[in-house]
Design a protein around this motif. Structure first.
Motif, PDB file in Angstrom:
ATOM      1  N   ARG A  45       8.946 -46.748 -41.546  1.00  0.00           N
ATOM      2  CA  ARG A  45       9.569 -48.060 -41.340  1.00  0.00           C
ATOM      3  C   ARG A  45       9.786 -48.775 -42.666  1.00  0.00           C
ATOM      4  O   ARG A  45      10.597 -49.672 -42.763  1.00  0.00           O
ATOM      5  CB  ARG A  45       8.688 -48.938 -40.432  1.00  0.00           C
ATOM      6  N   GLU A  46       9.054 -48.363 -43.694  1.00  0.00           N
ATOM      7  CA  GLU A  46       9.145 -48.984 -45.007  1.00  0.00           C
ATOM      8  C   GLU A  46      10.223 -48.349 -45.881  1.00  0.00           C
ATOM      9  O   GLU A  46      10.857 -49.013 -46.668  1.00  0.00           O
ATOM     10  CB  GLU A  46       7.796 -48.838 -45.719  1.00  0.00           C
ATOM     11  N   HIS A  47      10.415 -47.040 -45.746  1.00  0.00           N
ATOM     12  CA  HIS A  47      11.371 -46.294 -46.567  1.00  0.00           C
ATOM     13  C   HIS A  47      12.641 -46.018 -45.771  1.00  0.00           C
ATOM     14  O   HIS A  47      12.699 -46.249 -44.577  1.00  0.00           O
ATOM     15  CB  HIS A  47      10.743 -44.972 -47.027  1.00  0.00           C
ATOM     16  N   ASP A  48      13.633 -45.474 -46.459  1.00  0.00           N
ATOM     17  CA  ASP A  48      14.908 -45.133 -45.833  1.00  0.00           C
ATOM     18  C   ASP A  48      14.687 -44.094 -44.734  1.00  0.00           C
ATOM     19  O   ASP A  48      14.103 -43.034 -44.974  1.00  0.00           O
ATOM     20  CB  ASP A  48      15.859 -44.589 -46.901  1.00  0.00           C
ATOM     21  N   SER A  49      15.144 -44.376 -43.553  1.00  0.00           N
ATOM     22  CA  SER A  49      14.916 -43.479 -42.413  1.00  0.00           C
ATOM     23  C   SER A  49      15.618 -42.132 -42.576  1.00  0.00           C
ATOM     24  O   SER A  49      15.203 -41.141 -41.975  1.00  0.00           O
ATOM     25  CB  SER A  49      15.370 -44.144 -41.117  1.00  0.00           C
ATOM     26  N   GLU A  50      16.650 -42.070 -43.390  1.00  0.00           N
ATOM     27  CA  GLU A  50      17.350 -40.808 -43.617  1.00  0.00           C
ATOM     28  C   GLU A  50      16.453 -39.757 -44.264  1.00  0.00           C
ATOM     29  O   GLU A  50      16.693 -38.568 -44.134  1.00  0.00           O
ATOM     30  CB  GLU A  50      18.579 -41.035 -44.500  1.00  0.00           C
ATOM     31  N   LEU A  51      15.414 -40.200 -44.955  1.00  0.00           N
ATOM     32  CA  LEU A  51      14.496 -39.278 -45.625  1.00  0.00           C
ATOM     33  C   LEU A  51      13.826 -38.342 -44.622  1.00  0.00           C
ATOM     34  O   LEU A  51      13.592 -37.178 -44.916  1.00  0.00           O
ATOM     35  CB  LEU A  51      13.444 -40.087 -46.393  1.00  0.00           C
ATOM     36  N   ARG A  56      17.860 -31.636 -47.807  1.00  0.00           N
ATOM     37  CA  ARG A  56      17.267 -31.052 -49.010  1.00  0.00           C
ATOM     38  C   ARG A  56      15.761 -30.878 -48.847  1.00  0.00           C
ATOM     39  O   ARG A  56      15.067 -31.780 -48.386  1.00  0.00           O
ATOM     40  CB  ARG A  56      17.571 -31.930 -50.221  1.00  0.00           C
ATOM     41  N   THR A  57      15.269 -29.728 -49.254  1.00  0.00           N
ATOM     42  CA  THR A  57      13.855 -29.386 -49.104  1.00  0.00           C
ATOM     43  C   THR A  57      12.950 -30.377 -49.830  1.00  0.00           C
ATOM     44  O   THR A  57      11.908 -30.764 -49.302  1.00  0.00           O
ATOM     45  CB  THR A  57      13.592 -27.951 -49.613  1.00  0.00           C
ATOM     46  N   ALA A  58      13.345 -30.808 -51.015  1.00  0.00           N
ATOM     47  CA  ALA A  58      12.517 -31.744 -51.786  1.00  0.00           C
ATOM     48  C   ALA A  58      12.346 -33.073 -51.046  1.00  0.00           C
ATOM     49  O   ALA A  58      11.247 -33.652 -51.036  1.00  0.00           O
ATOM     50  CB  ALA A  58      13.136 -31.984 -53.159  1.00  0.00           C
ATOM     51  N   GLU A  59      13.399 -33.548 -50.409  1.00  0.00           N
ATOM     52  CA  GLU A  59      13.320 -34.798 -49.652  1.00  0.00           C
ATOM     53  C   GLU A  59      12.456 -34.637 -48.407  1.00  0.00           C
ATOM     54  O   GLU A  59      11.700 -35.536 -48.038  1.00  0.00           O
ATOM     55  CB  GLU A  59      14.719 -35.277 -49.279  1.00  0.00           C
ATOM     56  N   VAL A  60      12.561 -33.488 -47.748  1.00  0.00           N
ATOM     57  CA  VAL A  60      11.735 -33.214 -46.568  1.00  0.00           C
ATOM     58  C   VAL A  60      10.257 -33.186 -46.961  1.00  0.00           C
ATOM     59  O   VAL A  60       9.407 -33.759 -46.278  1.00  0.00           O
ATOM     60  CB  VAL A  60      12.158 -31.892 -45.892  1.00  0.00           C
ATOM     61  N   ARG A  62       8.930 -34.742 -49.456  1.00  0.00           N
ATOM     62  CA  ARG A  62       8.524 -36.120 -49.767  1.00  0.00           C
ATOM     63  C   ARG A  62       8.194 -36.876 -48.483  1.00  0.00           C
ATOM     64  O   ARG A  62       7.208 -37.605 -48.414  1.00  0.00           O
ATOM     65  CB  ARG A  62       9.626 -36.848 -50.533  1.00  0.00           C
ATOM     66  N   ALA A  63       9.011 -36.710 -47.460  1.00  0.00           N
ATOM     67  CA  ALA A  63       8.740 -37.360 -46.176  1.00  0.00           C
ATOM     68  C   ALA A  63       7.408 -36.882 -45.606  1.00  0.00           C
ATOM     69  O   ALA A  63       6.613 -37.690 -45.111  1.00  0.00           O
ATOM     70  CB  ALA A  63       9.875 -37.081 -45.195  1.00  0.00           C
ATOM     71  N   LYS A  64       7.149 -35.575 -45.693  1.00  0.00           N
ATOM     72  CA  LYS A  64       5.878 -35.041 -45.201  1.00  0.00           C
ATOM     73  C   LYS A  64       4.700 -35.640 -45.963  1.00  0.00           C
ATOM     74  O   LYS A  64       3.675 -35.974 -45.368  1.00  0.00           O
ATOM     75  CB  LYS A  64       5.864 -33.518 -45.327  1.00  0.00           C
ATOM     76  N   SER A  65       4.857 -35.812 -47.272  1.00  0.00           N
ATOM     77  CA  SER A  65       3.759 -36.363 -48.064  1.00  0.00           C
ATOM     78  C   SER A  65       3.526 -37.836 -47.733  1.00  0.00           C
ATOM     79  O   SER A  65       2.385 -38.300 -47.724  1.00  0.00           O
ATOM     80  CB  SER A  65       4.014 -36.183 -49.561  1.00  0.00           C
ATOM     81  N   LEU A  66       4.584 -38.575 -47.442  1.00  0.00           N
ATOM     82  CA  LEU A  66       4.423 -39.976 -47.035  1.00  0.00           C
ATOM     83  C   LEU A  66       3.716 -40.067 -45.684  1.00  0.00           C
ATOM     84  O   LEU A  66       2.932 -40.992 -45.444  1.00  0.00           O
ATOM     85  CB  LEU A  66       5.772 -40.681 -46.982  1.00  0.00           C
ATOM     86  N   CYS A  67       3.958 -39.110 -44.813  1.00  0.00           N
ATOM     87  CA  CYS A  67       3.325 -39.101 -43.494  1.00  0.00           C
ATOM     88  C   CYS A  67       1.806 -38.896 -43.585  1.00  0.00           C
ATOM     89  O   CYS A  67       1.075 -39.327 -42.702  1.00  0.00           O
ATOM     90  CB  CYS A  67       3.921 -38.007 -42.615  1.00  0.00           C
ATOM     91  N   ARG A  68       1.355 -38.238 -44.631  1.00  0.00           N
ATOM     92  CA  ARG A  68      -0.084 -37.977 -44.766  1.00  0.00           C
ATOM     93  C   ARG A  68      -0.898 -39.255 -44.823  1.00  0.00           C
ATOM     94  O   ARG A  68      -2.059 -39.267 -44.459  1.00  0.00           O
ATOM     95  CB  ARG A  68      -0.352 -37.139 -46.006  1.00  0.00           C
ATOM     96  N   GLU A  69      -0.301 -40.348 -45.286  1.00  0.00           N
ATOM     97  CA  GLU A  69      -0.992 -41.630 -45.419  1.00  0.00           C
ATOM     98  C   GLU A  69      -0.846 -42.516 -44.174  1.00  0.00           C
ATOM     99  O   GLU A  69      -1.449 -43.570 -44.099  1.00  0.00           O
ATOM    100  CB  GLU A  69      -0.434 -42.390 -46.623  1.00  0.00           C
ATOM    101  N   CYS A  70      -0.050 -42.092 -43.226  1.00  0.00           N
ATOM    102  CA  CYS A  70       0.287 -42.934 -42.076  1.00  0.00           C
ATOM    103  C   CYS A  70      -0.879 -43.056 -41.094  1.00  0.00           C
ATOM    104  O   CYS A  70      -1.487 -42.059 -40.711  1.00  0.00           O
ATOM    105  CB  CYS A  70       1.509 -42.360 -41.365  1.00  0.00           C
ATOM    106  N   PRO A  71      -1.173 -44.282 -40.639  1.00  0.00           N
ATOM    107  CA  PRO A  71      -2.276 -44.470 -39.703  1.00  0.00           C
ATOM    108  C   PRO A  71      -1.997 -43.969 -38.284  1.00  0.00           C
ATOM    109  O   PRO A  71      -2.923 -43.803 -37.503  1.00  0.00           O
ATOM    110  CB  PRO A  71      -2.498 -45.985 -39.708  1.00  0.00           C
ATOM    111  N   ILE A  72      -0.739 -43.715 -37.941  1.00  0.00           N
ATOM    112  CA  ILE A  72      -0.426 -43.260 -36.583  1.00  0.00           C
ATOM    113  C   ILE A  72       0.145 -41.852 -36.576  1.00  0.00           C
ATOM    114  O   ILE A  72       0.879 -41.467 -35.669  1.00  0.00           O
ATOM    115  CB  ILE A  72       0.523 -44.234 -35.856  1.00  0.00           C
TER     116      ILE A  72
END
Length: 117
Positions: A45-51, A56-60, A62-72
């Motif tokens: 909800r904080e970053h661009d939803s297109e991510l 591109r594999t690098a962007e995918v 990055r999205a996976k790494s951001l999910c690691r910190e997510c409380p839900i």
């Protein structure tokens, strides 16, 4: 009440669009107030939803790494599995054709040597 349970309860009826953090809005309901508070805690909800639906594999990754910190994260993944999400990053996992895959392969012909990637 757990955060994931509360989010599931609010989002079942569709609490509406998530406000952007920079947009000055005045919440009128308890659900809107909760949505604004949660929007700053959840990376998708904080970053661009297109991510989370990138090609591109690098962007995918990055999205996976951001999910690691997510409380839900766990609730997000469980919901995606229950809904048979066709593609994207959900709960830190990559979905392709409704199946969780270890990593997303880029478009085009596969490499002859996968270790080169």
């Amino acid at each position: 009440m757990r955060l994931t349970t509360l989010l599931d309860t609010l989002n079942q009826g569709g609490s509406g669009p998530w406000p952007t953090p920079s947009a000055p809005t005045h919440p009128t309901t308890e659900a809107e107030t909760f949505d604004q508070l949660v929007a700053t805690l959840i990376p998708c909800r904080e970053h661009d939803s297109e991510l989370w639906f990138a090609e591109r594999t690098a962007e995918v990754e990055r999205a996976k790494s951001l999910c690691r910190e997510c409380p839900i994260r766990e609730g997000c993944l469980a919901g995606a599995v229950a809904r048979n999400e066709p593609w994207g990053v959900w709960g830190g996992e990559v979905f392709v054709d409704g199946v969780v895959v270890p990593r997303k392969r880029g478009r085009g012909r596969p490499r002859k040597d996968e270790t080169a990637a």
